[in-house]
Design an enzyme around this catalytic site. Structure first.
Site, PDB file in Angstrom:
ATOM      1  N   LYS A 127       7.096  10.689 -13.089  1.00  0.00           N
ATOM      2  CA  LYS A 127       6.222  10.700 -11.915  1.00  0.00           C
ATOM      3  C   LYS A 127       6.729  11.695 -10.869  1.00  0.00           C
ATOM      4  O   LYS A 127       5.958  12.436 -10.260  1.00  0.00           O
ATOM      5  CB  LYS A 127       6.178   9.293 -11.310  1.00  0.00           C
ATOM      6  CG  LYS A 127       4.782   8.827 -10.979  1.00  0.00           C
ATOM      7  CD  LYS A 127       4.723   7.337 -10.735  1.00  0.00           C
ATOM      8  CE  LYS A 127       3.854   6.655 -11.770  1.00  0.00           C
ATOM      9  NZ  LYS A 127       3.687   5.223 -11.526  1.00  0.00           N
ATOM     10  N   LYS A 138       4.428  14.892  -9.790  1.00  0.00           N
ATOM     11  CA  LYS A 138       3.890  14.981  -8.425  1.00  0.00           C
ATOM     12  C   LYS A 138       4.681  15.953  -7.560  1.00  0.00           C
ATOM     13  O   LYS A 138       4.384  16.119  -6.387  1.00  0.00           O
ATOM     14  CB  LYS A 138       3.866  13.592  -7.789  1.00  0.00           C
ATOM     15  CG  LYS A 138       3.022  12.584  -8.582  1.00  0.00           C
ATOM     16  CD  LYS A 138       2.661  11.367  -7.763  1.00  0.00           C
ATOM     17  CE  LYS A 138       1.884  10.380  -8.633  1.00  0.00           C
ATOM     18  NZ  LYS A 138       0.980   9.533  -7.865  1.00  0.00           N
ATOM     19  N   LYS A 140     -25.971  -4.785   1.837  1.00  0.00           N
ATOM     20  CA  LYS A 140     -25.321  -5.715   0.908  1.00  0.00           C
ATOM     21  C   LYS A 140     -26.056  -5.706  -0.432  1.00  0.00           C
ATOM     22  O   LYS A 140     -27.289  -5.829  -0.466  1.00  0.00           O
ATOM     23  CB  LYS A 140     -25.360  -7.118   1.535  1.00  0.00           C
ATOM     24  CG  LYS A 140     -24.580  -8.133   0.774  1.00  0.00           C
ATOM     25  CD  LYS A 140     -24.557  -9.457   1.534  1.00  0.00           C
ATOM     26  CE  LYS A 140     -24.027 -10.532   0.614  1.00  0.00           C
ATOM     27  NZ  LYS A 140     -24.803 -11.733   0.628  1.00  0.00           N
ATOM     28  N   PRO A 154      -8.341  11.393  -4.646  1.00  0.00           N
ATOM     29  CA  PRO A 154      -7.317  12.445  -4.754  1.00  0.00           C
ATOM     30  C   PRO A 154      -5.940  11.797  -4.854  1.00  0.00           C
ATOM     31  O   PRO A 154      -5.706  10.733  -4.278  1.00  0.00           O
ATOM     32  CB  PRO A 154      -7.458  13.218  -3.431  1.00  0.00           C
ATOM     33  CG  PRO A 154      -8.152  12.277  -2.504  1.00  0.00           C
ATOM     34  CD  PRO A 154      -9.022  11.399  -3.353  1.00  0.00           C
ATOM     35  N   ASP A 155      -5.040  12.431  -5.579  1.00  0.00           N
ATOM     36  CA  ASP A 155      -3.642  11.991  -5.563  1.00  0.00           C
ATOM     37  C   ASP A 155      -2.994  12.700  -4.372  1.00  0.00           C
ATOM     38  O   ASP A 155      -2.737  13.910  -4.411  1.00  0.00           O
ATOM     39  CB  ASP A 155      -2.947  12.345  -6.879  1.00  0.00           C
ATOM     40  CG  ASP A 155      -1.571  11.690  -6.951  1.00  0.00           C
ATOM     41  OD1 ASP A 155      -0.847  11.734  -5.937  1.00  0.00           O
ATOM     42  OD2 ASP A 155      -1.237  11.125  -8.015  1.00  0.00           O
ATOM     43  N   ILE A 156      -2.765  11.941  -3.317  1.00  0.00           N
ATOM     44  CA  ILE A 156      -2.325  12.547  -2.050  1.00  0.00           C
ATOM     45  C   ILE A 156      -0.929  13.148  -2.199  1.00  0.00           C
ATOM     46  O   ILE A 156      -0.665  14.271  -1.764  1.00  0.00           O
ATOM     47  CB  ILE A 156      -2.365  11.495  -0.919  1.00  0.00           C
ATOM     48  CG1 ILE A 156      -3.784  10.926  -0.807  1.00  0.00           C
ATOM     49  CG2 ILE A 156      -1.911  12.098   0.410  1.00  0.00           C
ATOM     50  CD1 ILE A 156      -3.909   9.682   0.039  1.00  0.00           C
ATOM     51  N   ASN A 171      -5.838  -3.657  -3.110  1.00  0.00           N
ATOM     52  CA  ASN A 171      -4.711  -4.171  -3.886  1.00  0.00           C
ATOM     53  C   ASN A 171      -3.855  -5.056  -2.995  1.00  0.00           C
ATOM     54  O   ASN A 171      -4.142  -5.208  -1.809  1.00  0.00           O
ATOM     55  CB  ASN A 171      -3.914  -3.010  -4.503  1.00  0.00           C
ATOM     56  CG  ASN A 171      -3.387  -2.082  -3.426  1.00  0.00           C
ATOM     57  OD1 ASN A 171      -2.567  -2.457  -2.601  1.00  0.00           O
ATOM     58  ND2 ASN A 171      -3.904  -0.850  -3.406  1.00  0.00           N
ATOM     59  N   ASP A 229      -6.482   4.342  -6.882  1.00  0.00           N
ATOM     60  CA  ASP A 229      -6.729   5.541  -7.701  1.00  0.00           C
ATOM     61  C   ASP A 229      -8.219   5.861  -7.811  1.00  0.00           C
ATOM     62  O   ASP A 229      -8.589   7.009  -8.038  1.00  0.00           O
ATOM     63  CB  ASP A 229      -6.136   5.339  -9.095  1.00  0.00           C
ATOM     64  CG  ASP A 229      -4.618   5.355  -9.059  1.00  0.00           C
ATOM     65  OD1 ASP A 229      -4.072   6.209  -8.326  1.00  0.00           O
ATOM     66  OD2 ASP A 229      -3.984   4.526  -9.723  1.00  0.00           O
ATOM     67  N   PHE A 256       6.847   6.728  -4.135  1.00  0.00           N
ATOM     68  CA  PHE A 256       7.223   5.377  -4.559  1.00  0.00           C
ATOM     69  C   PHE A 256       6.551   5.085  -5.886  1.00  0.00           C
ATOM     70  O   PHE A 256       5.447   5.575  -6.143  1.00  0.00           O
ATOM     71  CB  PHE A 256       6.788   4.334  -3.518  1.00  0.00           C
ATOM     72  CG  PHE A 256       7.753   4.238  -2.374  1.00  0.00           C
ATOM     73  CD1 PHE A 256       7.869   5.276  -1.463  1.00  0.00           C
ATOM     74  CD2 PHE A 256       8.565   3.130  -2.229  1.00  0.00           C
ATOM     75  CE1 PHE A 256       8.783   5.217  -0.431  1.00  0.00           C
ATOM     76  CE2 PHE A 256       9.480   3.056  -1.197  1.00  0.00           C
ATOM     77  CZ  PHE A 256       9.585   4.105  -0.288  1.00  0.00           C
TER      78      PHE A 256
HETATM   79  N1  CTP Z   1      -0.156   8.086  -4.555  1.00  0.00           N
HETATM   80  C1  CTP Z   1      -0.946   8.981  -3.849  1.00  0.00           C
HETATM   81  N2  CTP Z   1      -2.265   9.075  -4.104  1.00  0.00           N
HETATM   82  C2  CTP Z   1      -2.826   8.358  -5.085  1.00  0.00           C
HETATM   83  C3  CTP Z   1      -2.035   7.442  -5.825  1.00  0.00           C
HETATM   84  C4  CTP Z   1      -0.712   7.338  -5.533  1.00  0.00           C
HETATM   85  O1  CTP Z   1      -0.414   9.651  -2.964  1.00  0.00           O
HETATM   86  N3  CTP Z   1      -4.113   8.483  -5.315  1.00  0.00           N
HETATM   87  C5  CTP Z   1       1.266   8.008  -4.246  1.00  0.00           C
HETATM   88  C6  CTP Z   1       1.740   6.669  -3.722  1.00  0.00           C
HETATM   89  O2  CTP Z   1       1.746   6.613  -2.317  1.00  0.00           O
HETATM   90  C7  CTP Z   1       3.140   6.582  -4.280  1.00  0.00           C
HETATM   91  C8  CTP Z   1       3.044   7.278  -5.582  1.00  0.00           C
HETATM   92  O3  CTP Z   1       1.978   8.205  -5.444  1.00  0.00           O
HETATM   93  O4  CTP Z   1       4.084   7.273  -3.493  1.00  0.00           O
HETATM   94  C9  CTP Z   1       2.711   6.288  -6.650  1.00  0.00           C
HETATM   95  O5  CTP Z   1       2.264   6.981  -7.720  1.00  0.00           O
HETATM   96  P1  CTP Z   1       1.525   6.316  -8.925  1.00  0.00           P
HETATM   97  O6  CTP Z   1       2.522   5.525  -9.680  1.00  0.00           O
HETATM   98  O7  CTP Z   1       0.758   7.392  -9.576  1.00  0.00           O
HETATM   99  O8  CTP Z   1       0.547   5.310  -8.381  1.00  0.00           O
HETATM  100  P2  CTP Z   1      -0.037   4.281  -9.331  1.00  0.00           P
HETATM  101  O9  CTP Z   1      -1.423   4.106  -8.888  1.00  0.00           O
HETATM  102  O10 CTP Z   1       0.831   3.075  -9.341  1.00  0.00           O
HETATM  103  O11 CTP Z   1      -0.001   5.050 -10.768  1.00  0.00           O
HETATM  104  P3  CTP Z   1      -0.144   4.471 -12.238  1.00  0.00           P
HETATM  105  O12 CTP Z   1      -1.121   3.391 -12.127  1.00  0.00           O
HETATM  106  O13 CTP Z   1      -0.583   5.652 -13.004  1.00  0.00           O
HETATM  107  O14 CTP Z   1       1.251   4.006 -12.616  1.00  0.00           O
END
Ligand code: CTP
Length: 397
Positions: A338, A342, A285, A303-305, A206, A275, A324
């Protein structure tokens, strides 16, 4: 300010005479001031004035008398804060391009800590795109802080922006930068994008630049915290006095964060974590087949860290979890949802249109009680300090 070592740089503008007052304010506040002047500055005010006010010999020439060691390096290592007032257009240009053509620019190049500059010049010089670009480089690449010039009558007879800020304003900005209110705290900051490989030459990522996370790391380190910065690939220099750990993928980021989390007082998750990642990384390749018009890449959830940390520490007071969120609509509602989902303690939310990729941002800092602090539009460095203020408030409150 007491016992703080300050390098006061004075370059060649008419506002140099005002720096005598600045020097006096620093000395009165208990700081140890070492003055370095450019040759041009000595045309406006004598080194003797600064020597008398600071109680130390003033350094001007690259080849002056040196007791021992290498003068510009010793000077650069001798202080915690460098304040350059006035900072002329030419000095800023040299600093932005890494020139070392005289003593003050050599000291600047070798100085690795906090720099505060008070520009002073004619309005057209101040508005010139070259000067604008030089300041942007110094702010974003080197983390410099500025006390912007005011508008008023200028020495050249015109009126407009460019007049150096008053010594009292520069003193106040320097005092704010000299705060050591995070001493004893350990912060873990994540920054930048993650990169999810598809094959040895392709990836999904990104547009995160890492600027916000690096600004938080710099601010916390400057304020005395021990800072570990876990960063995805970005184009930014490692901040001074920060332990930097480079990662690439979300899984690597998660491993580094998990290994460090329990010993931290606060974890600031600015990283833009992908994500999803490709279900498998091709060892070679990937080739297109003749006639292949479409390709589907299977992705699996990363994983959502932050949520993982929330599950572990969300009920505890430490580590304080700061998330954030970048949204494009319904900022406050989305951010509050959010934060709750979280189990973060604080959430810094902004609209993509306000900050993504740029050097400024406007955010809402939201806590679990639903309180939202609107930061207004500020530089990412100023926002970083506001985030640190909120972290301190929560940790100490
Ligand atoms: N974050 C994380 N692990 C992930 C995705 C996000 O720890 N796999 C953390 C980011 O570092 C940030 C926050 O979660 O602090 C952002 O959350 P989120 O909005 O869920 O990330 P997006 O990918 O922007 O979510 P969405 O597309 O659902 O809005």
């Amino acid at each position: 300010m007491k016992d703080l070592n300050i390098l006061l740089g004075v370059t060649g503008g008419i506002a140099a005479y005002k720096s005598a007052e600045l020097c006096r304010l620093f000395v009165k506040a208990g700081a140890r001031v070492q003055v370095v002047m450019s040759q041009a500055a000595t045309e406006f005010i004598t080194p003797l004035t600064f020597q008398t006010l600071s109680g130390r010999p003033v350094h001007v020439s690259m080849f002056g008398r040196v007791e021992s060691g290498v003068e510009h390096i010793d000077l650069a290592n001798s202080a915690e804060l460098m304040v350059v007032a006035p900072a002329t257009a030419d000095y800023l240009a040299r600093a932005a391009t890494g020139r070392a053509s005289d003593l003050i620019s050599s000291v600047t190049l070798a100085f690795a800590k906090t720099v505060l500059a008070a520009p002073s010049m004619n309005t057209n010089m101040w508005n010139n795109p070259a000067t604008v670009a030089n300041l942007a480089t110094l702010a974003s690449r080197h983390g410099w802080h500025f006390v912007e010039p005011g508008a008023g009558e200028l020495a050249c007879g015109t009126s407009g922006a460019g007049r150096m800020a008053e010594p009292s304003e520069i003193f106040a900005a320097a005092s704010a930068l000299a705060r050591r209110d995070m001493e004893g705290l350990r912060l873990l900051v994540t920054a930048g994008p993650t990169v999810e490989d598809i094959d040895p030459v392709r990836f999904i990522s990104n547009r995160s630049t890492g600027k916000m996370g690096y600004a938080v790391a710099r601010a916390a380190a400057r304020r005395g915290a021990h800072v570990e910065l876990v960063s995805g690939p970005v184009n930014l220099p490692h901040p001074a006095a920060v332990e930097c750990i480079s990662v690439r993928s979300a899984l690597e980021l998660e491993a580094e964060v998990r290994a460090r989390a329990s010993s931290c007082d606060a974890i600031v998750m600015t990283a833009a974590v992908a994500d999803f990642r490709p279900a498998a990384i091709a060892p070679h390749k990937l080739k297109k087949a003749p006639g292949e018009d479409e390709r589907t890449i299977a992705l699996v959830r990363n994983p959502d860290i932050l949520a993982g940390l929330g599950a572990l520490y969300g009920e505890a007071k430490r580590p304080l979890l700061v998330g954030f969120a970048v949204e494009t609509q319904d900022l406050l509602e989305a951010a509050k949802a959010k934060l709750a989902a979280k189990k973060a303690h604080l959430l810094v939310a902004n609209l993509a249109s306000d900050g993504f990729g740029g050097d400024t941002n406007r955010a809402q800092i939201i806590d679990r009680g639903g309180n939202a602090r609107d930061t207004g539009k500020v530089s990412k460095d100023a926002l970083a300090d506001l985030i640190c203020d909120s972290i301190l408030e929560k940790l100490l409150g």
